[in-house]
Design an enzyme around this catalytic site. Sequence first.
Site, PDB file in Angstrom:
ATOM      1  N   ASP A  21      -5.419  -6.996  -2.248  1.00 61.66           N
ATOM      2  CA  ASP A  21      -6.565  -7.740  -2.769  1.00 61.66           C
ATOM      3  C   ASP A  21      -6.808  -7.416  -4.243  1.00 61.66           C
ATOM      4  O   ASP A  21      -6.452  -6.334  -4.722  1.00 61.66           O
ATOM      5  CB  ASP A  21      -7.800  -7.368  -1.921  1.00 61.66           C
ATOM      6  CG  ASP A  21      -8.940  -8.344  -2.121  1.00 61.66           C
ATOM      7  OD1 ASP A  21      -8.708  -9.438  -2.668  1.00 61.66           O
ATOM      8  OD2 ASP A  21     -10.073  -8.001  -1.740  1.00 61.66           O
ATOM      9  N   HIS A  38      -1.596 -13.103  -9.368  1.00 60.41           N
ATOM     10  CA  HIS A  38      -0.710 -13.169  -8.201  1.00 60.41           C
ATOM     11  C   HIS A  38       0.740 -12.886  -8.627  1.00 60.41           C
ATOM     12  O   HIS A  38       1.477 -12.194  -7.923  1.00 60.41           O
ATOM     13  CB  HIS A  38      -0.807 -14.529  -7.520  1.00 60.41           C
ATOM     14  CG  HIS A  38      -2.167 -14.819  -6.948  1.00 60.41           C
ATOM     15  ND1 HIS A  38      -2.848 -13.907  -6.186  1.00 60.41           N
ATOM     16  CD2 HIS A  38      -2.969 -15.908  -7.030  1.00 60.41           C
ATOM     17  CE1 HIS A  38      -4.021 -14.426  -5.820  1.00 60.41           C
ATOM     18  NE2 HIS A  38      -4.113 -15.638  -6.332  1.00 60.41           N
ATOM     19  N   LEU A 132      14.483  -1.019   5.648  1.00 67.75           N
ATOM     20  CA  LEU A 132      13.033  -1.191   5.594  1.00 67.75           C
ATOM     21  C   LEU A 132      12.698  -2.503   6.291  1.00 67.75           C
ATOM     22  O   LEU A 132      13.372  -3.510   6.077  1.00 67.75           O
ATOM     23  CB  LEU A 132      12.565  -1.239   4.123  1.00 67.75           C
ATOM     24  CG  LEU A 132      11.077  -1.517   3.893  1.00 67.75           C
ATOM     25  CD1 LEU A 132      10.207  -0.379   4.451  1.00 67.75           C
ATOM     26  CD2 LEU A 132      10.789  -1.681   2.392  1.00 67.75           C
TER      27      LEU A 132
HETATM   28  C1  FPP Z   1      -5.742 -11.406  -2.886  1.00 68.43           C
HETATM   29  O1  FPP Z   1      -6.245 -11.337  -4.195  1.00 68.43           O
HETATM   30  C2  FPP Z   1      -4.360 -11.801  -2.905  1.00 68.43           C
HETATM   31  C3  FPP Z   1      -3.847 -12.924  -2.356  1.00 68.43           C
HETATM   32  C4  FPP Z   1      -4.650 -13.938  -1.644  1.00 68.43           C
HETATM   33  C5  FPP Z   1      -2.424 -13.228  -2.481  1.00 68.43           C
HETATM   34  C6  FPP Z   1      -1.509 -12.057  -2.319  1.00 68.43           C
HETATM   35  C7  FPP Z   1      -0.214 -12.506  -2.740  1.00 68.43           C
HETATM   36  C8  FPP Z   1       0.635 -11.819  -3.497  1.00 68.43           C
HETATM   37  C9  FPP Z   1       0.473 -10.432  -3.961  1.00 68.43           C
HETATM   38  C10 FPP Z   1       1.820 -12.582  -3.877  1.00 68.43           C
HETATM   39  C11 FPP Z   1       3.088 -12.072  -3.375  1.00 68.43           C
HETATM   40  C12 FPP Z   1       3.371 -12.072  -1.964  1.00 68.43           C
HETATM   41  C13 FPP Z   1       4.608 -12.303  -1.494  1.00 68.43           C
HETATM   42  C14 FPP Z   1       4.923 -11.910  -0.120  1.00 68.43           C
HETATM   43  C15 FPP Z   1       5.660 -12.944  -2.281  1.00 68.43           C
HETATM   44  P1  FPP Z   1      -7.467 -12.269  -4.564  1.00 68.43           P
HETATM   45  O2  FPP Z   1      -6.936 -13.523  -5.154  1.00 68.43           O
HETATM   46  O3  FPP Z   1      -8.329 -12.447  -3.364  1.00 68.43           O
HETATM   47  O4  FPP Z   1      -8.204 -11.447  -5.638  1.00 68.43           O
HETATM   48  P2  FPP Z   1      -9.773 -11.479  -5.931  1.00 68.43           P
HETATM   49  O5  FPP Z   1     -10.436 -10.906  -4.709  1.00 68.43           O
HETATM   50  O6  FPP Z   1      -9.912 -10.617  -7.133  1.00 68.43           O
HETATM   51  O7  FPP Z   1     -10.141 -12.907  -6.181  1.00 68.43           O
END
Ligand code: FPP
Length: 243
Positions: A21, A38, A132
């Site tokens: 997150d 992201h 892994l």
């Molecule tokens: C949460 O941060 C994150 C996500 C919803 C996306 C997680 C995805 C990745 C790390 C991309 C890579 C994954 C793979 C498997 C290729 P948020 O957007 O909720 O952050 P915020 O709470 O600050 O808004």
Amino acid sequence: MANTRALHRKPQASHVAIIMDGNGRWAQRRGLPRLAGHAKGVERLRDILKACPDLGVTHLTLYAFSTENWKRSETEVSGLMRLFRRYIRKESARLVQAGVRIRFIGNRHRLDKDLQGLMAWLEELTSPFTALNVTVAIDYGGRDEILRATRRAMTAIEAGDLRAEDLDDATLSGFMDTADLPEPDLVLRTSGEVRVSNFLLWQAAYAEYEFLDLCWPDFTAEVLAGCLDRYGTRERRFGAVAG
Ligand code: FPP
């Protein structure tokens, strides 16, 4: 004679699950679009995957997109889907070389057909590997998974393949998306939020949790090593009293 070294060995978290997150906040604080956060998150993922085998982690489960994430803007949702597609295309050779097995959990039929195809292709391509085991949760929600597992169990009961009184913990686990996987030992969440957010509700019943006050793009292999060290100092009793 008992192996005393083994008896005194610190508990090792071999299955770590992570709620990645804080990508959006990380980007916004730098005046960047959320998708830049992201993209940075994907880079961190690469480092973490590389570090896991040396840290004794054999299973890593990652929350990449929740059933609730569809409510985000069309730009962000399509950007994330593009990132997943690009990740699979770009990283497959690296994953094969490192012996990483990839599995996906979640409600995948709502995803674009081309992404579904890439996911199935990567699962098949990496299925022989064991260095892994990475499980990526996409369009995943713990309640949704429990409901789908319950429906599968009920279908088996209606078909006469299972008796209702034989449906127990282990049997229902076998109907979950994670049927072939061990339960997580340690669940981490970045970004300072102290919530479970519908992640692995069934599987994490006895897991240890740690909530970290940093955003996912700032999560490093050193931070993971620290979490594993702290896990080693915790006493895990699974409901029993201390011995
Ligand atoms: C949460 O941060 C994150 C996500 C919803 C996306 C997680 C995805 C990745 C790390 C991309 C890579 C994954 C793979 C498997 C290729 P948020 O957007 O909720 O952050 P915020 O709470 O600050 O808004």
